[in-house]
Design a protein around this motif. Structure first.
Motif, PDB file in Angstrom:
ATOM      1  N   LEU A   4      43.995  35.650  35.411  1.00  0.00           N
ATOM      2  CA  LEU A   4      44.601  36.673  34.264  1.00  0.00           C
ATOM      3  C   LEU A   4      46.283  35.875  34.144  1.00  0.00           C
ATOM      4  O   LEU A   4      46.800  35.616  35.570  1.00  0.00           O
ATOM      5  N   SER A  25      43.991  36.144  29.278  1.00  0.00           N
ATOM      6  CA  SER A  25      43.207  36.162  30.019  1.00  0.00           C
ATOM      7  C   SER A  25      41.640  35.284  29.666  1.00  0.00           C
ATOM      8  O   SER A  25      41.792  34.899  28.601  1.00  0.00           O
ATOM      9  N   THR A  93      38.472  43.463  33.186  1.00  0.00           N
ATOM     10  CA  THR A  93      37.108  42.329  32.699  1.00  0.00           C
ATOM     11  C   THR A  93      35.407  42.522  33.238  1.00  0.00           C
ATOM     12  O   THR A  93      34.828  41.758  32.974  1.00  0.00           O
TER      13      THR A  93
END
Lengths: 114, 112
Positions: A4, A25, A93
């Motif tokens: 990130l 990301s 994620t």
């Protein structure tokens, strides 16, 4: 490399100016969270974005999520000294279901000059 | 409504000692998360507890351990302290089904 990425790393603006902080990301985003941290203190939850194209506002802070670009932006309008601090984006994620952990960006240090 | 609380605020230990950090989640929250924020390394996920069970673990050695009590409060234990363990340790809590994590003020651990 960082999963990130936040940009810029630091920002100095004059009071009253607008500013934007970005969070990108390298993985698919299932949720994006913005936090503010005063140095050495805990994180203050600002906003959560979950759907592509979602935009949320709280007072003078607006956050958007671009799911396709795997990116979020945080925009502060008419900045004030109280906005100063470290802004962190956190991302889920892992996908599917309840969160287990958040991956955090390295933070953006914001200073607002009166 | 009281937020997430952590104790102690500061902790100073020497190399090789053990440290115990405590966290009380927001009332009604069953999930507790621990993060380490070391200088230059950013915020790193350590552990996730829910309903008394360890659900997930970050990339940390086994000397980082913890537990969650029946009242959902949690302890983080760090054994055989090393200098690089010096960091701000943040605890967060959430409802199991909700991704919003609310953070405590942190415990600053200094290892001399």
């Amino acid at each position: 490399s960082q999963e990130l990425e936040q940009s810029p790393q630091s920002l100095i603006v004059q009071e009253g100016k607008n500013l934007t902080i970005n969070c990108t990301s390298s993985k698919t985003l299932y949720g994006l969270y913005w936090y503010k941290q005063k140095y050495g203190e805990g994180l203050i939850f600002l906003m959560m974005l979950q759907k592509g194209g979602e935009e949320k506002s709280h007072e003078k802070i607006t956050a958007k999520l671009d799911e396709k670009k795997q990116q979020s932006s945080l925009h502060i309008t008419a900045s004030q000294p109280s906005h100063a601090g470290i802004y962190l984006c956190g991302a889920d994620t892992s996908g599917g279901g309840a969160t287990n952990k958040l991956i955090f960006g390295t933070g953006t240090l914001l200073a607002v000059q009166p | 409504e009281a937020g997430v609380t952590q104790s102690p605020t500061h902790l100073i230990k020497t190399r090789g000692q053990q440290a115990t950090l405590r966290c009380s989640p927001i009332s009604g929250h069953t999930s507790v998360y621990w993060y380490q924020q070391a200088l230059g390394l950013g915020l790193q996920f350590l552990l996730w507890y829910d309903e008394g069970e360890e659900r997930n673990r970050g990339n940390f050695p086994p000397r980082f351990s913890g537990r969650q009590f029946p009242n959902y409060s949690s302890e983080l234990n760090v054994n055989a302290l090393e200098l690089e363990d010096s960091a701000l340790y943040l605890c967060a809590s959430s409802l199991w089904s909700n991704n919003e994590q609310f953070f405590g003020p942190g415990t600053r651990l200094t290892v001399l």
